[in-house]
Enzyme design. Sequence first.
Site, PDB file in Angstrom:
ATOM      1  N   GLU A 201       0.209  -0.939   5.787  1.00 28.99           N
ATOM      2  CA  GLU A 201       1.253  -0.435   6.688  1.00 28.99           C
ATOM      3  C   GLU A 201       1.048   1.052   6.967  1.00 28.99           C
ATOM      4  O   GLU A 201       1.273   1.519   8.078  1.00 28.99           O
ATOM      5  CB  GLU A 201       2.636  -0.668   6.071  1.00 28.99           C
TER       6      GLU A 201
ATOM      7  N   ASP B 256       0.828  -1.215   0.000  1.00 23.83           N
ATOM      8  CA  ASP B 256       0.000   0.000   0.000  1.00 23.83           C
ATOM      9  C   ASP B 256       0.858   1.258   0.000  1.00 23.83           C
ATOM     10  O   ASP B 256       2.057   1.223   0.285  1.00 23.83           O
ATOM     11  CB  ASP B 256      -0.926   0.016   1.224  1.00 23.83           C
TER      12      ASP B 256
HETATM   13 ZN   LIG Z   1       6.522   2.413   4.283  1.00 22.27          ZN
END
Ligand SMILES: [Zn+2]
Length: 601
Positions: free
Chosen positions: A256, A189
């Site tokens: 994350e 992501d």
């Molecule tokens: Zn990162």
Amino acid sequence: MVKEGKDDHLPTPTSSNNARSNKKGRYLLYAILVPCFVLGAFVSSRSNYPSFVEWGTKINQAVSRCHQNTDNAAGVCVQARVLYPQSSKNAEVWTEFGKLLETDAFKTLAIDKLSGLIQIPSESYDNMPPPGEDPRWETMGQVHDYLARAFPLIHKTLSLTKINTYGLLYEWTGTDSSLKPYILAAHQDVVPVNPETIGAWTYPPYSGFFDGINIWGRGATDDKASLAAIMLTLETLLEKGWTPARMVVLAFGFDEEASGLHGAGSLGKALEETYGQNAFEFIVDEGGGFDEAYGTVFAAPAVAEKGYIDVKIDVTSPGGHSSVPPPHTTIGYLSSLITEFEKNPYPIELTRGSVPHDTLLCAASYGQTIPRDLKHAILKSRHSDKAMRKVEELFVLSNIWYASLVGTTQAVDIISGGVKANALPESASAILNHRINTESSIKETTTRDGHTIADLVYSFNLTLNAFGEDLIPASAYASKAMGHVELSLAFNDEREPAPRTPTTGKHWEFLSGTIKATYNAHRGLEGEDNIIISPGMSTGNTGFTDTKYYWNLTRNIFRYNHNNGTSAGVHTVNENIALDHYLEMVRFFTTLIVNADEADF
Ligand SMILES: [Zn+2]
Ligand SMILES: *[C@@H]1O[C@H](CO)[C@@H](O)[C@H](O)[C@H]1NC(C)=O
Ligand SMILES: *[C@@H]1O[C@H](CO)[C@@H](O)[C@H](O)[C@H]1NC(C)=O
Ligand SMILES: *[C@@H]1O[C@H](CO)[C@@H](O)[C@H](O)[C@H]1NC(C)=O
């Protein structure tokens, strides 16, 4: 890279771009070494950080007074030996790969792989429900399809398990099952692009445009270069017919930048269930890089993380009409309590054995142009408390970034209370955010918070309960208390400081030697200390890397991806990575894999 929380207010100035531009990942390499830069070019290229600039100026003045320091203190910042692959199987493939990296055909291929990945807008957002309940996750499916197309040999050879729909777990079984596996981690992501800033991008954020030097777009550095570099390394090794003796595991989370909960949270559980605790030799995930400071190139793998806690301060007291007010309303009490916290900041004390102190020892030991008085104070501070205070005075207190690494920080980030101009507020509350010193704990922090305000609360005739403990009970007063103060965990998102990764012993030496070999090979250098490896740390972030879910898997967590620290635009506009820096990351993963294959841990 590091996620800065929604309520994150690091004491750094706003840049011209947007709110998100403050939410950069910041690693110790920057926080400690960068402020010491004496290069004017650097200072101006980072001019959105006045704290650096001020620091740069100070150091410039200091440096002009000082001599070159090249004598290293024995036993300080001990460097491992450069580590090249030894067996013919590994040495041959490594040498061949190194040559291939320099060909135009490989460069074109590498650009293409990363550019294609950047073109998928795999944004993750705060507080997203799990996959399946929010269509915004579906871009991760596009990442999966892309990876399958772009890296066919990996998908033919490795086993792939999708964890919680979008977590990617690749397993490349080795020929020797007695060797413990290791994990290479990255995240799929990216931080969302603020639509208001699209016009400020030189090339559109999801173009993946290559301008002849740099590859542009959201995720170019954080963290798609790592992901592409890992995949490209494996695909190329497969193409060359190389097979591992030691099992290789890849773990790619997908949120994350939001918290890691759905992605790495599930991957960590799955890995622990399948392999057990401490089943891996080491983990390498995004993190620190390398850069020049004091005339020396340092690499600073992050080996610690601060803890985190949000404390809710609630004040309640009978309401009523504001025509007959008591001397204090809940808002008044709350204001005094906040002031009391701010009057009592946590001490900033450099501790022997802490990562920030170890980093300074490396700077003192190997920095070519470090001011002499600073160098001597740092080296002396190994044994002398007086010298330690001098280091604090010379270095730490003048540098808010560095100070934030050393102590527990506190910041009141949210406040609320009152609904009507003519009614006394029955309650008022605030959120106090702490980044907990690596040498401290949640318990120590909550205890101190309660004690910080106890006297003041008592002077107001209020009762106080701090984290379930009645510090000032109703029985403390002869008559009825004027109200109540409650300290509690605001969001249950608290986290202890990460266990420290050992920075002596075989694993650290392995990583250090690998970094040195990569650095040398990429520049055609020979010798031992062209790059100095220092323990590093990030400034206090809400959810540093995905590795916070991997603590049980190994003690040896290295947050490091061998990126040149000059990469731009992380979490803000114009994110890009130089092709050469990205190729050096490929070289790093190649060296790491062949070295790990024959390492005697
Ligand atoms: Zn990162
Ligand atoms: C607290 O209570 C004591 C005793 O009743 C009283 O003298 C004092 O004025 C009160 N203080 C406040 C701030 O209300
Ligand atoms: C790690 O292990 C401990 C106890 O063995 C367990 O309580 C904890 O939940 C585990 N942590 C993670 C992140 O899975
Ligand atoms: C990092 O990249 C910049 C820009 O390409 C380059 O000038 C610098 O030499 C690099 N640093 C190192 C240590 O290679």
